[in-house]
Design a protein around this motif. Sequence first.
Motif, short mmCIF file in Angstrom:
data_model
loop_
_atom_site.label_atom_id
_atom_site.label_comp_id
_atom_site.label_asym_id
_atom_site.label_seq_id
_atom_site.Cartn_x
_atom_site.Cartn_y
_atom_site.Cartn_z
N GLY A 1 -5.96 6.52 -12.72
CA GLY A 1 -4.94 5.58 -12.33
C GLY A 1 -5.16 4.25 -13.02
O GLY A 1 -6.04 4.11 -13.88
N LEU A 2 -4.36 3.28 -12.66
CA LEU A 2 -4.49 1.93 -13.21
C LEU A 2 -5.66 1.24 -12.50
O LEU A 2 -5.59 0.95 -11.31
CB LEU A 2 -3.19 1.16 -13.00
CG LEU A 2 -3.15 -0.29 -13.48
CD1 LEU A 2 -3.58 -0.42 -14.94
CD2 LEU A 2 -1.75 -0.88 -13.29
N GLU A 3 -6.72 1.00 -13.25
CA GLU A 3 -7.92 0.43 -12.65
C GLU A 3 -7.63 -0.95 -12.06
O GLU A 3 -7.04 -1.81 -12.72
CB GLU A 3 -9.03 0.32 -13.69
CG GLU A 3 -9.58 1.66 -14.16
CD GLU A 3 -10.34 2.38 -13.05
OE1 GLU A 3 -10.76 1.71 -12.06
OE2 GLU A 3 -10.52 3.60 -13.17
N PRO A 4 -8.04 -1.17 -10.81
CA PRO A 4 -7.79 -2.47 -10.17
C PRO A 4 -8.40 -3.65 -10.91
O PRO A 4 -7.94 -4.79 -10.72
CB PRO A 4 -8.41 -2.29 -8.78
CG PRO A 4 -8.37 -0.82 -8.52
CD PRO A 4 -8.60 -0.19 -9.87
N THR A 5 -9.41 -3.41 -11.73
CA THR A 5 -10.02 -4.51 -12.49
C THR A 5 -9.20 -4.93 -13.69
O THR A 5 -9.47 -5.98 -14.28
CB THR A 5 -11.42 -4.10 -12.96
OG1 THR A 5 -11.32 -2.89 -13.73
CG2 THR A 5 -12.35 -3.87 -11.77
N PRO B 1 -7.33 6.93 -2.48
CA PRO B 1 -7.73 5.60 -2.02
C PRO B 1 -8.11 4.62 -3.13
O PRO B 1 -8.37 3.45 -2.85
CB PRO B 1 -8.95 5.90 -1.16
CG PRO B 1 -9.60 7.07 -1.85
CD PRO B 1 -8.45 7.91 -2.37
N ASP B 2 -8.12 5.07 -4.37
CA ASP B 2 -8.66 4.22 -5.44
C ASP B 2 -7.62 3.34 -6.12
O ASP B 2 -7.97 2.28 -6.66
CB ASP B 2 -9.34 5.09 -6.50
CG ASP B 2 -10.52 5.86 -5.95
OD1 ASP B 2 -11.29 5.26 -5.15
OD2 ASP B 2 -10.70 7.04 -6.29
N TYR B 3 -6.36 3.77 -6.13
CA TYR B 3 -5.35 3.07 -6.91
C TYR B 3 -4.14 2.74 -6.03
O TYR B 3 -3.69 3.56 -5.24
CB TYR B 3 -4.91 3.92 -8.09
CG TYR B 3 -6.07 4.48 -8.88
CD1 TYR B 3 -6.83 3.66 -9.70
CD2 TYR B 3 -6.43 5.82 -8.78
CE1 TYR B 3 -7.91 4.15 -10.42
CE2 TYR B 3 -7.50 6.33 -9.49
CZ TYR B 3 -8.24 5.49 -10.31
OH TYR B 3 -9.31 5.99 -11.01
N SER B 4 -3.62 1.55 -6.21
CA SER B 4 -2.47 1.11 -5.42
C SER B 4 -1.95 -0.20 -6.00
O SER B 4 -2.72 -0.98 -6.56
CB SER B 4 -2.89 0.89 -3.96
OG SER B 4 -1.88 0.22 -3.23
N SER C 1 -3.74 -4.02 -7.51
CA SER C 1 -3.49 -4.39 -8.91
C SER C 1 -2.60 -5.61 -9.05
O SER C 1 -1.95 -5.78 -10.07
CB SER C 1 -2.88 -3.20 -9.66
OG SER C 1 -3.85 -2.18 -9.86
N GLY C 2 -2.55 -6.45 -8.02
CA GLY C 2 -1.88 -7.73 -8.18
C GLY C 2 -0.60 -7.93 -7.39
O GLY C 2 -0.08 -9.05 -7.34
N TRP C 3 -0.07 -6.88 -6.77
CA TRP C 3 1.14 -7.05 -5.97
C TRP C 3 0.76 -7.38 -4.54
O TRP C 3 -0.03 -6.67 -3.90
CB TRP C 3 2.00 -5.79 -6.03
CG TRP C 3 2.74 -5.65 -7.32
CD1 TRP C 3 3.99 -6.12 -7.60
CD2 TRP C 3 2.29 -5.00 -8.52
NE1 TRP C 3 4.35 -5.81 -8.90
CE2 TRP C 3 3.31 -5.11 -9.49
CE3 TRP C 3 1.12 -4.33 -8.87
CZ2 TRP C 3 3.20 -4.59 -10.77
CZ3 TRP C 3 1.00 -3.81 -10.15
CH2 TRP C 3 2.03 -3.94 -11.09
N ASP C 4 1.33 -8.45 -4.01
CA ASP C 4 1.05 -8.85 -2.63
C ASP C 4 1.57 -7.82 -1.65
O ASP C 4 0.98 -7.62 -0.58
CB ASP C 4 1.72 -10.20 -2.32
CG ASP C 4 1.20 -11.32 -3.19
OD1 ASP C 4 -0.02 -11.39 -3.41
OD2 ASP C 4 2.03 -12.13 -3.65
#
Length: 461
Positions: free
Chosen positions: A125-129, A156-159, A163-166
């Motif tokens: 997925g799109l890494e939160p970092t 549970p790892d990607y969302s 990744s920056g959305w409130d």
Amino acid sequence: MSRSISRRALGGAAVGTAAAAALGTTTPALAQERPFRAAPGRHSPRPNVLFILGDDLGWADLSSYGSPHIRTPHLDRLARQGLRFTDAYSGSATCSPTRFSLYTGRFPGRTKGGLAEPIADRSVGLEPTHPTLASLLRDAGYTTALIGKWHCGYLPDYSPTRSGWDEFFGNFGGALEYYSKLGLGGEYDLYEGDAAYKDLRYYTRILTERASEYVTRDHDRPFLLNLNFTTPHWPWIADGDEAESAEIVRRIKAGDRSALWHQDGGSIEKYKEMVEDLDRSVGRVLAALRRAGRERDTLVFFGSDNGGERFSHNWPLAGNKGSLLEGGIRVPSILCWPARIDGGQVSDLPVYSPDWTATLLDLAGARPHPAYPLDGTSLAPYLLRGEEPGERDLFWRVRGERALRRGDWKYYRGKSGRDQLFHLSADVREQADRAPYEKERLAELRAAWERTDAGLLPYGS
């Protein structure tokens, strides 16, 4: 000759004229489209951003793009109020890689998650970092939300909220049944934040309500709203098709893994119904934006995540979703920002998804992260001052295919393994292969593609 007044731009306006003729009174104002001219000297606050994506919507599926049978008056109105692009592209030929390219501003092959075409399991997925359009705008003072389809990784790892959305309200996977919200694996897939949310009404209605509520809130800061409809992606179910929905749900629960693909369902008429419903839904959100008094200072973008599928009207383009032929990556794209850009204009400037990331960051006064340089080019100088980008390459790579566009020339290698060269302004259908007659140009574009490819992650990494 300036590209903004080129013959191809005038040809783009002719498409609108043809559409208007075919549809009677639906889009007559497009007959007066004029080649794009910037209006420098204007000033405005940083814009709100409403970035709307349809799902698998083909280049000519809107009446303003020449559809002979689909009527889209609300999107046609948006085009009359703003700027319509004739040569706009998605960042890839399928869903999640394009979303990676938009959210990161970089080629999908820069990240492991972007190599999935599209994401189909929980392993990537799109890494939160990784910095995103949302995280960078949030750092610059924006409030951010994503409503609708994410398809950049699973809990549970990607969302989006990692990744920056409130805020996030929507589905994580690539497709869902419009009433039950069951996904490809039979899982329930409607969430608010990271918690399941129960609502069994037609999905497009729910997203429209949520987006309309968001744009009318009392925001004390500029906002970014990514509104990602699933319409007109399969299954081919329109509002009211509850019997068809129940049959698909029965098959899903019986273990039929292909039920959601709906290969035995749909029709051109059903597809028309879904696209016209998407148009009405966008119209409702835009009406809410007007009621809130935010229309002038909001930059609204409408596009698609890739080219159309089997019921789409892509003419005259060849190919469709999954292919790097024009029909797989050229998409309808409309930009409207009344405070800064005059309406009734058309542009043939070649642009694609990573450019919009760079552009929005520029307009918002946000800076890219230095460790993650963008692959897109900011179009702000073009849109605000008429400064065209210098010659550059648009690059695509998918498994088994490659493509690069430079000016009017496109280098393409399909699954046959044969290098081809097309002059798009003369041959948008990509039928006249110029490779045997332009060997030096072919070699130059092939080398440019291979230089870019060498800096990307290899498939299988």
